[in-house]
Write a protein that holds these residues in place. Structure first.
Motif, PDB file in Angstrom:
ATOM      1  N   LYS A 826       0.832  -1.201   0.000  1.00 11.68           N
ATOM      2  CA  LYS A 826       0.000   0.000   0.000  1.00 11.68           C
ATOM      3  C   LYS A 826       0.870   1.257   0.000  1.00 11.68           C
ATOM      4  N   ILE A 827       1.974   1.211   0.798  1.00 11.25           N
ATOM      5  CA  ILE A 827       2.890   2.375   0.847  1.00 11.25           C
ATOM      6  C   ILE A 827       3.465   2.637  -0.551  1.00 11.25           C
ATOM      7  N   GLU A 829       2.427   1.694  -3.446  1.00 10.12           N
ATOM      8  CA  GLU A 829       1.409   2.127  -4.413  1.00 10.12           C
ATOM      9  C   GLU A 829       1.019   3.567  -4.179  1.00 10.12           C
ATOM     10  N   ARG A 830       0.981   3.976  -2.920  1.00  8.95           N
ATOM     11  CA  ARG A 830       0.669   5.385  -2.637  1.00  8.95           C
ATOM     12  C   ARG A 830       1.740   6.295  -3.250  1.00  8.95           C
ATOM     13  N   HIS A 831       2.975   5.778  -3.312  1.00  8.07           N
ATOM     14  CA  HIS A 831       4.066   6.570  -3.899  1.00  8.07           C
ATOM     15  C   HIS A 831       4.132   6.413  -5.418  1.00  8.07           C
ATOM     16  N   GLY A 832       3.192   5.717  -5.985  1.00  7.63           N
ATOM     17  CA  GLY A 832       3.170   5.549  -7.450  1.00  7.63           C
ATOM     18  C   GLY A 832       4.167   4.511  -7.916  1.00  7.63           C
ATOM     19  N   GLY A 833       4.539   3.577  -7.075  1.00  7.16           N
ATOM     20  CA  GLY A 833       5.520   2.564  -7.468  1.00  7.16           C
ATOM     21  C   GLY A 833       4.925   1.183  -7.460  1.00  7.16           C
ATOM     22  N   GLY A 834       5.795   0.180  -7.373  1.00  9.34           N
ATOM     23  CA  GLY A 834       5.330  -1.199  -7.366  1.00  9.34           C
ATOM     24  C   GLY A 834       6.280  -2.064  -6.556  1.00  9.34           C
ATOM     25  N   ILE A 835       5.764  -3.209  -6.146  1.00  9.02           N
ATOM     26  CA  ILE A 835       6.608  -4.123  -5.368  1.00  9.02           C
ATOM     27  C   ILE A 835       6.337  -5.542  -5.824  1.00  9.02           C
ATOM     28  N   ARG A 836       7.369  -6.340  -5.882  1.00  4.57           N
ATOM     29  CA  ARG A 836       7.201  -7.755  -6.246  1.00  4.57           C
ATOM     30  C   ARG A 836       8.320  -8.553  -5.590  1.00  4.57           C
ATOM     31  N   ALA A 837       8.117  -9.864  -5.541  1.00  5.72           N
ATOM     32  CA  ALA A 837       9.119 -10.715  -4.893  1.00  5.72           C
ATOM     33  C   ALA A 837       9.553 -11.796  -5.862  1.00  5.72           C
ATOM     34  N   GLU A 838      10.807 -12.170  -5.739  1.00  2.33           N
ATOM     35  CA  GLU A 838      11.324 -13.307  -6.516  1.00  2.33           C
ATOM     36  C   GLU A 838      11.992 -14.221  -5.490  1.00  2.33           C
ATOM     37  N   SER A 839      11.586 -15.444  -5.481  1.00  2.00           N
ATOM     38  CA  SER A 839      12.146 -16.298  -4.437  1.00  2.00           C
ATOM     39  C   SER A 839      12.075 -17.765  -4.813  1.00  2.00           C
ATOM     40  N   THR A 840      12.946 -18.529  -4.225  1.00  2.00           N
ATOM     41  CA  THR A 840      12.903 -19.992  -4.382  1.00  2.00           C
ATOM     42  C   THR A 840      13.059 -20.556  -2.959  1.00  2.00           C
ATOM     43  N   ARG A 841      12.263 -21.499  -2.665  1.00  2.00           N
ATOM     44  CA  ARG A 841      12.294 -22.049  -1.300  1.00  2.00           C
ATOM     45  C   ARG A 841      13.699 -22.532  -0.947  1.00  2.00           C
ATOM     46  N   GLY A 842      14.166 -22.122   0.218  1.00  2.00           N
ATOM     47  CA  GLY A 842      15.477 -22.514   0.725  1.00  2.00           C
ATOM     48  C   GLY A 842      16.639 -21.746   0.144  1.00  2.00           C
ATOM     49  N   LYS A 843      16.332 -20.856  -0.765  1.00  2.00           N
ATOM     50  CA  LYS A 843      17.467 -20.169  -1.431  1.00  2.00           C
ATOM     51  C   LYS A 843      17.406 -18.651  -1.278  1.00  2.00           C
ATOM     52  N   GLY A 844      16.683 -18.152  -0.353  1.00  3.08           N
ATOM     53  CA  GLY A 844      16.627 -16.707  -0.133  1.00  3.08           C
ATOM     54  C   GLY A 844      15.592 -16.014  -1.017  1.00  3.08           C
ATOM     55  N   SER A 845      15.350 -14.754  -0.695  1.00  6.77           N
ATOM     56  CA  SER A 845      14.316 -13.998  -1.422  1.00  6.77           C
ATOM     57  C   SER A 845      14.861 -12.663  -1.896  1.00  6.77           C
ATOM     58  N   LEU A 846      14.139 -12.160  -2.894  1.00  4.65           N
ATOM     59  CA  LEU A 846      14.504 -10.863  -3.476  1.00  4.65           C
ATOM     60  C   LEU A 846      13.234 -10.031  -3.494  1.00  4.65           C
ATOM     61  N   PHE A 847      13.265  -8.917  -2.759  1.00  2.00           N
ATOM     62  CA  PHE A 847      12.099  -8.024  -2.815  1.00  2.00           C
ATOM     63  C   PHE A 847      12.496  -6.803  -3.633  1.00  2.00           C
ATOM     64  N   ILE A 848      11.754  -6.556  -4.718  1.00  2.00           N
ATOM     65  CA  ILE A 848      12.125  -5.478  -5.646  1.00  2.00           C
ATOM     66  C   ILE A 848      11.066  -4.389  -5.556  1.00  2.00           C
ATOM     67  N   VAL A 849      11.564  -3.214  -5.206  1.00  2.00           N
ATOM     68  CA  VAL A 849      10.634  -2.105  -5.024  1.00  2.00           C
ATOM     69  C   VAL A 849      10.966  -1.033  -6.058  1.00  2.00           C
ATOM     70  N   ASP A 850       9.990  -0.632  -6.855  1.00  2.00           N
ATOM     71  CA  ASP A 850      10.189   0.487  -7.799  1.00  2.00           C
ATOM     72  C   ASP A 850       9.549   1.714  -7.193  1.00  2.00           C
ATOM     73  N   LEU A 851      10.393   2.785  -7.095  1.00  3.71           N
ATOM     74  CA  LEU A 851       9.847   4.028  -6.517  1.00  3.71           C
ATOM     75  C   LEU A 851      10.216   5.191  -7.424  1.00  3.71           C
ATOM     76  N   PRO A 852       9.271   6.079  -7.717  1.00  2.00           N
ATOM     77  CA  PRO A 852       9.637   7.245  -8.538  1.00  2.00           C
ATOM     78  C   PRO A 852      10.514   8.222  -7.766  1.00  2.00           C
ATOM     79  N   ALA A 853      11.407   8.917  -8.491  1.00  2.00           N
ATOM     80  CA  ALA A 853      12.287   9.892  -7.834  1.00  2.00           C
ATOM     81  C   ALA A 853      11.477  11.120  -7.447  1.00  2.00           C
ATOM     82  N   ARG A 854      10.590  11.519  -8.375  1.00  2.00           N
ATOM     83  CA  ARG A 854       9.778  12.707  -8.063  1.00  2.00           C
ATOM     84  C   ARG A 854       8.312  12.339  -8.170  1.00  2.00           C
TER      85      ARG A 854
END
Ligand code: ADP
Length: 858
Positions: A826-827, A829-854
């Protein structure tokens, strides 16, 4: 020569004699004493002899007399006196005188003898010279005669009245006359009355006599005994008598026929080249095929000296269609205005002389056209043809047409035939090029017209209104004089005249409404099929009566079709021709289709506009509805989570009190239930806190400010310090950007993500977390939070951002409400960005957040 005294006068000779005697006297007086000479005349003999030798008898006698006197005066006895006193002196004197006379006489005689001998010699020499000269003269005359007779030129002498006086052998051989035949005859037998070029020679002989200077070098045509012609270059020399009267003309002539022919050939070739040049030049400058045909024909006529001519080509029906007919031909005959290029195009049957050329594909030349087996005579009013020359126009071995020329004065010869054959390919090439060029121009103009009409029709919000303007343009292009555009009016069951041109307004009003099945347009609309009416004047079709009354000769009506329905008609009519070309009809059809498409577009746009308006209205209603229910929901969540806090707190307080004060009486089982109740209550509390937090993300948000994410992460790490230490974890932070954001929410975002990374670490591995950022666009940063934790099953990655989604049960060691990532989403999206995760069980996770500069200005 000493003897030659012709130039010495007598007195000089006598004086010289006397002076010689005086000299002898002086000499003797000088040498008197020395010589002791007594003889009175002694020294005078040489003087007299010299004088006689010098001057002949009279000079000798003068010297003798002078000597006698001087001897008497100075040397005879009585010196100083003139007297001979004794006989001896007398005798001496006598002897002396007679000797001297003798000497003088002999000297004279000798002189004369010598002179005579000399003269004789001179004469004999002269005689010898004369003889030689006569011989030389004879020789030179012989040579001259030989020269004249054997000269490689015709040499003729003729008197001022034209009578031939000399005719050399060459002239005999050349002209075919023996000298005896022409001598005494008039030289005009060698001159034709007219040259083949047309020059009049009847007065030539007289003219040469009158103006010999003008004809000193002159070339003219001559005629031989056998009547054949030859070109001669003449040198005419006038011969005058002693009174200056012209006696004869000496004419020396050379045969220049071949040279002349060669020159003529060069001239003809030049003329051909010039004509070809002119044809191609005309091809560039002439605007129409007809103009070009006319200029080509004119060039061919001029080249051959023809009076009439025509250029024709095979048309599709296998007949001959004339491209150009020379003006004199039209003017000369009464066919003017009947047909041909001045009137309607006319095609001719393939027959007659031109037909022979076309069918044989070979040139035809006849100077007696009337009697030619193929002759069909001439049409009434046509001037008689005195000669005919026809050359086929051949392209790629195929006969395309003919160039016909006629009535050359003097008839046609090989020269004209070859010349026309030489220019024929150029004419055909030029005409074909022009036709290609014109076709290209026409199709270019057509394409332009079509693209313009299409774009105007499609761009226009009201195509119906611009149909008139566009159809006028098309009408002009097609050389039509009228057009009608009917539109179907379903309510009336009739056709309505939307636009028209070419008829008076009151006429137009009369046909404003048209019933289906009436006239051409009504029939075309009813049948939904094109109707082409041609040669209307001669057609019995009553449907065409209406357009016939407007003077239209050819009329084509196309239905306007839209989605299988006939929505109207578009028709064009011409008053100047009886037929339309396939090209014309195809253009009309394209325009009709364009008009139909544009009208169909309008119908569709209208329908679309209506449905869009309806849709928009419904969307607006639904949005308002949604907004209302969303607001109500948020209010409810906010109120519920807030208001539920209080009773929960009370449950906890009384639960705790119950536990402390009633521990014993409750017993083990009761305490167990109480613990589970309190535990559930705490969970309920934290769930409500999280829910409240979630609902306040939009209701109680801070404004966006410049936020240094490095500072944000620093703060988060210090908050998590204990947790990091406890897990023995490590957080590596890369360079982070400054962005426009809500700092509190950013802190919450990183807190949740880094917190989760620490929380979901693997037992066997110390957590290593990497926070990094990179630019992902002009106004976008990508922030990645990577851990080496337990990871997530691929199938669950999609749902972890939804509220209350947990992948672990309560029995698991991982605490949580399942709201952390929902808050993050929600945070972001309020900033006009997006969030997604890439992960494989037992091998760690990657959280990718896109945020606009302005953030966009609000
Ligand atoms: P909570 O952490 O309160 O359970 P979250 O919304 O933060 O709730 O996370 C939802 C679920 O996503 C978690 O229950 C967990 O299963 C999974 N999860 C979140 N972060 C990670 C992570 N870094 N590694 C593995 N699983 C994670």
């Amino acid at each position: 020569m000493v003897w030659n005294r012709t130039k010495r006068p007598l007195w000089l000779r006598c004086t010289v004699g006397a002076l010689l005697a005086l000299s002898a006297t002086a000499l003797r007086l000088q040498f008197l004493g020395v010589l002791e000479l007594r003889e009175a005349f002694l020294t005078f003999f040489p003087a007299v002899a010299l004088a006689a030798l010098y001057g002949g008898f009279f000079a000798g006698m003068a010297a003798t007399l002078a000597s006698g006197v001087f001897a008497n005066l100075f040397f005879i006895e009585s010196v100083g006196r003139f007297s001979i006193t004794n006989s001896a002196d007398m005798a001496s004197m006598t002897v002396f005188l007679s000797s001297c006379v003798l000497v003088s006489y002999m000297a004279e005689a000798a002189y004369r003898a010598l002179v005579r001998a000399h003269k004789a010699e001179e004469e004999s020499r002269l005689a010898a010279g004369r003889e030689k000269a006569a011989l030389e003269l004879q020789e030179s005359e012989r040579r001259y005669r030989e020269l004249v007779q054997n000269a490689n030129s015709a040499i003729i002498r003729w008197k001022h009245d034209g009578t031939i006086t000399f005719f050399n052998e060459y002239a005999e051989a050349f002209f075919g006359y023996g000298a005896e035949e022409v001598l005494g005859k008039n030289v005009s037998i060698l001159v034709p009355p007219q040259e083949s070029t047309g020059t009049d020679l009847s007065g030539l002989v007289r003219d040469i006599v009158d103006n010999p200077a003008r004809y000193s070098n002159y070339a003219n045509e001559n005629v031989r005994k056998d009547g054949s012609r030859a070109w001669m270059a003449w040198t005419n020399r006038p011969i005058f008598d002693e009174n200056g009267q012209l006696q004869e003309i000496l004419a020396i002539g050379c045969d220049i026929t071949e040279r002349r022919l060669a020159m003529e050939k060069v001239r003809t070739q030049n003329a051909i080249l010039e004509t070809i040049n002119l044809i191609f030049h005309n091809a560039l400058t002439c605007e129409t095929e007809e103009q070009l045909g006319a200029t080509c024909l004119k060039a061919a006529e001029e080249l051959t000296g023809s009076k009439y001519g025509f250029i024709g080509e095979y048309n599709r029906n296998g007949r001959l269609y004339d491209i150009a007919i020379s003006d004199p031909a039209w003017e000369a005959c009464a066919m003017y205005g009947q047909s041909g290029h001045r009137g309607r195009p006319v095609s001719f049957k393939i027959h007659g002389l031109y037909g022979r050329v076309l069918t044989n594909g070979r040139s035809l030349l006849t100077n007696t056209p009337e009697s030619h087996p193929d002759s069909i005579g001439t049409p009434p009013g046509h001037p008689p043809l005195t000669a005919f020359l026809g050359v086929p126009l051949v392209h790629d071995g195929k006969v395309m047409g003919i160039i016909g020329l006629a009535s050359r004065e003097g008839g046609y010869g090989l020269e004209q035939l070859l010349a026309v054959e030489a220019i024929a390919p150029a004419i055909l090439e030029a005409l074909m090029r022009k036709r290609t060029e014109l076709t290209l121009n026409r199709s270019e103009a057509r394409l332009k017209l079509l693209s313009e009409t299409a774009s105007q029709l499609l761009a226009s919000p009201d195509p119906q209104a611009i149909v008139e303007k566009l159809c006028r343009q098309v009408m002009q292009h097609l050389d039509c004089q009228a057009f009608f555009n009917y539109l179907a009016v379903a309510a009336e069951g009739k056709l309505f005249l939307n636009a028209c041109a070419g008829i008076p307004e009151e006429e137009a009003r009369k046909i404003e409404w048209l019933d289906y099945g009436v006239a051409v347009c009504g029939c075309a609309a009813q049948a939904g099929k094109r109707i082409v009416a041609e040669d209307i004047c001669n057609t019995p079709d009553i449907r065409t009566d209406l357009v016939k009354s407007y003077g239209i000769q050819a009329y084509a009506c196309h239905p306007l079709e839209s989605q299988g329905k006939t929505i109207g008609t578009l028709s064009f009519g011409t008053k100047t021709r009886t037929h339309f070309s396939a090209e014309d009809l195809s253009l009309m059809k394209t325009v009709a289709d364009q008009v139909a498409t544009a009208m169909e577009k309008i119908i569709l746009i209208d329908e679309l506009r209506n449905s869009r308006d309806e849709l928009e209205m419904r969307v607006r209603e639904r949005t308002a509805q949604l907004e209302r229910s969303n607001k109500a929901l948020q209010d409810f969540v906010s109120i519920a989570s807030h208001d539920l806090q209080e009773p929960l707190r009370k449950v906890t307080t009384f639960g705790d009190m119950l536990k402390q004060r009633c521990h014993g009486p409750l017993g083990e089982q009761g305490n167990g239930y109480l613990d589970r109740m309190l535990d559930a209550n705490r969970r309920m509390q934290s769930l409500l806190t999280a829910l409240l937090e979630y609902s306040r993300l939009t209701t109680r948000a801070d404004p966006f400010t410049k936020t240094d994410l490095a500072d944000v992460v620093d703060g988060v790490l210090s908050d998590l310090e204990v947790k990091i230490e406890m897990t023995g974890g490590e957080v590596q932070v890369g360079k982070l950007p400054v962005i426009e954001a809500d700092p509190t929410q950013m802190r919450q975002l990183f807190q949740n993500l880094i917190g989760n990374a620490l929380k979901f670490h693997r037992e066997d591995k110390k957590p290593v977390i990497k926070v990094s950022a990179s630019a992902a666009g002009a106004n976008l940063f990508q922030i990645v939070i990577e851990d080496n934790g337990i990871g997530i099953d691929g199938e669950h990655v999609g749902r972890i951002f939804a509220p209350f989604q947990r992948l672990h049960g309560r029995s698991s060691p991982y605490e949580g409400t399942g709201m952390g990532l929902a808050i993050c989403k929600k945070i972001v999206e309020r900033h006009g960005g997006g969030i997604r995760a890439e992960s494989t069980r037992g091998k760690g996770s990657l959280f990718i957040v896109d945020l606009p500069a302005r953030q966009p200005k609000r």
